[in-house]
Design a protein around this motif. Structure first.
Motif, mmCIF file in Angstrom:
data_model
loop_
_atom_site.group_PDB
_atom_site.id
_atom_site.type_symbol
_atom_site.label_atom_id
_atom_site.label_comp_id
_atom_site.label_asym_id
_atom_site.label_seq_id
_atom_site.Cartn_x
_atom_site.Cartn_y
_atom_site.Cartn_z
ATOM 1 N N THR A 222 0.928 -1.421 0.233
ATOM 2 C CA THR A 222 0.235 -0.200 0.241
ATOM 3 C C THR A 222 0.680 1.448 -0.044
ATOM 4 N N PHE A 226 -3.413 5.913 -1.910
ATOM 5 C CA PHE A 226 -4.624 6.305 -1.276
ATOM 6 C C PHE A 226 -4.379 7.634 -0.561
ATOM 7 N N THR A 227 -3.036 7.958 -0.209
ATOM 8 C CA THR A 227 -2.769 9.130 0.726
ATOM 9 C C THR A 227 -3.107 10.603 -0.414
ATOM 10 N N ASP A 228 -3.197 11.557 0.560
ATOM 11 C CA ASP A 228 -3.636 12.837 -0.424
ATOM 12 C C ASP A 228 -2.386 13.150 -1.032
ATOM 13 N N GLU A 231 -3.154 10.814 -4.298
ATOM 14 C CA GLU A 231 -4.555 10.918 -4.771
ATOM 15 C C GLU A 231 -4.492 12.181 -5.755
ATOM 16 N N ARG A 241 -12.372 -0.469 -6.010
ATOM 17 C CA ARG A 241 -12.445 -0.616 -4.545
ATOM 18 C C ARG A 241 -12.724 -2.255 -4.245
ATOM 19 N N HIS A 266 -0.791 9.135 8.837
ATOM 20 C CA HIS A 266 -1.897 9.284 7.337
ATOM 21 C C HIS A 266 -1.841 8.110 6.493
ATOM 22 N N ALA A 267 -0.860 7.465 6.414
ATOM 23 C CA ALA A 267 -0.960 6.162 5.609
ATOM 24 C C ALA A 267 -1.806 5.027 6.298
ATOM 25 N N ASP A 269 -4.556 6.226 8.384
ATOM 26 C CA ASP A 269 -5.747 6.603 8.358
ATOM 27 C C ASP A 269 -6.660 6.327 6.819
ATOM 28 N N VAL A 270 -5.974 6.457 5.737
ATOM 29 C CA VAL A 270 -6.571 6.276 4.513
ATOM 30 C C VAL A 270 -6.717 4.806 4.422
ATOM 31 N N GLY A 273 -10.183 4.814 5.989
ATOM 32 C CA GLY A 273 -11.061 5.308 5.221
ATOM 33 C C GLY A 273 -11.856 4.360 3.885
ATOM 34 N N LEU A 274 -10.974 3.511 3.606
ATOM 35 C CA LEU A 274 -11.615 2.755 2.502
ATOM 36 C C LEU A 274 -12.683 1.848 2.804
#
Length: 305
Positions: A222, A226-228, A231, A241, A266-267, A269-270, A273-274
């Motif tokens: 990963t 998926f991180t800001d 993305e 997904r 953050h890695a 958290d995302v 969030g999936l």
């Protein structure tokens, strides 16, 4: 490191404790000789051609402090992702990594290779010395993984069943041999390889998910996906997904620590969030890697319990 990143760091241990895990397994962390890492950081600082965007290093610390940070997060096992960018480097890097693993028991002994005469020999030596994971950086090395000079290397690694974390996607900048095609041809010749596709194959996510469905030895990490940060330039397709759930036992957490431009939390958290559920997160963040690398299913907790 920015205050926001430090505040985020405090959330990491809470993340894995709430999942009932003993900690995290991070399959994509970088430890390497200090002068090599300094050059890597300088390249990121200059936003070199293979980066091509501002990339501040969030965890720019001395080696001992970086180890303390990872252990403080509750990372129970990690890697030393080394990689050569030219001939004549790989055997030397392997020697350094073997010494690092010997003095760092929570690091999976990592090795690497490059298409050059002698690659068969030093790969066999690394395997004999106990290497548990290899790193192949097709983008930085600018080599075809199907180069005939690597035929014996891949064959030995496949026979040993040793995983290879391979940066073969075309992000952040395409290379002459990045993308799914060269890896598909490699797997056609060596279908038993245990490849871990770095960064989920960014940006060719769909093609690398296809390869994972076709070959049971193909995994994905990963790292930065998926991180800001990612993305904004290479978003993961929402339509894909559902495939994350179907391949959930072959997706592994990776961070790219210390070379990330945001906080470690953050890695995680995302990933939460999936919306894939706690079971999926437990597999991705610990159990899948524990199984792949033959780690104890439940390592002792970072807090000693």
């Amino acid at each position: 490191m920015a205050d926001s990143a430090r505040e985020g760091d405090e959330k990491v241990a809470r993340f894995w404790r709430e999942l009932g895990l003993p900690g995290l397994v991070d399959v994509h962390t970088h430890f390497m000789p200090e002068r090599v890492l300094a050059k890597v950081w300088a390249y990121f600082d200059a936003a070199g051609p293979l980066v091509d965007r501002p990339w501040p290093i969030a965890y720019r610390h001395a080696e001992s402090e970086r180890l303390a940070v990872l252990r403080g997060f509750g990372v129970r096992a990690f890697t030393a992702m080394i990689y050569p960018h030219k001939p004549g480097m790989a055997a030397w890097l392997n020697g350094w990594a073997a010494d690092f693993a010997a003095r760092t028991p929570d690091c999976l002994h990592t090795a690497t290779f490059f298409p050059e005469p002698g690659a068969d020999r030093y790969t066999a030596e690394a395997l004999d010395a106990g290497a548990r994971v290899f790193k192949s950086h097709v983008q930085v090395g600018a080599y075809d993984p199907g180069d005939p000079l690597l035929d014996g290397v891949w064959g030995s690694i496949a026979d040993a069943g040793t995983p290879v974390v391979v940066h073969c996607g075309s992000g952040p900048v395409p290379g002459p041999h990045t993308g799914p095609g060269p890896v598909a041809r490699l797997l056609a010749r060596h279908p038993r390889l245990r490849l871990v596709i770095a960064h989920m194959g960014m940006p060719e996510y769909t093609d690398f998910l296809d390869l994972a469905e076709r070959y049971e030895g193909v995994h994905l990490d990963t790292t930065m996906a998926f991180t800001d940060f990612s993305e904004s330039t290479a978003p993961f397709p929402p339509a894909e997904r559902p495939r994350l759930a179907a391949l959930g036992d072959r997706i592994l957490f990776g961070s790219d620590f210390p070379n990330i431009p945001y906080g470690y939390a953050h890695a995680l958290d995302v990933l939460a969030g999936l919306g894939q559920g706690d079971g999926w997160l437990r597999g991705v963040c610990h159990d899948n890697a524990a199984r792949l690398f033959g780690l104890p299913e439940r390592l002792p907790r970072a807090d000693g319990s």
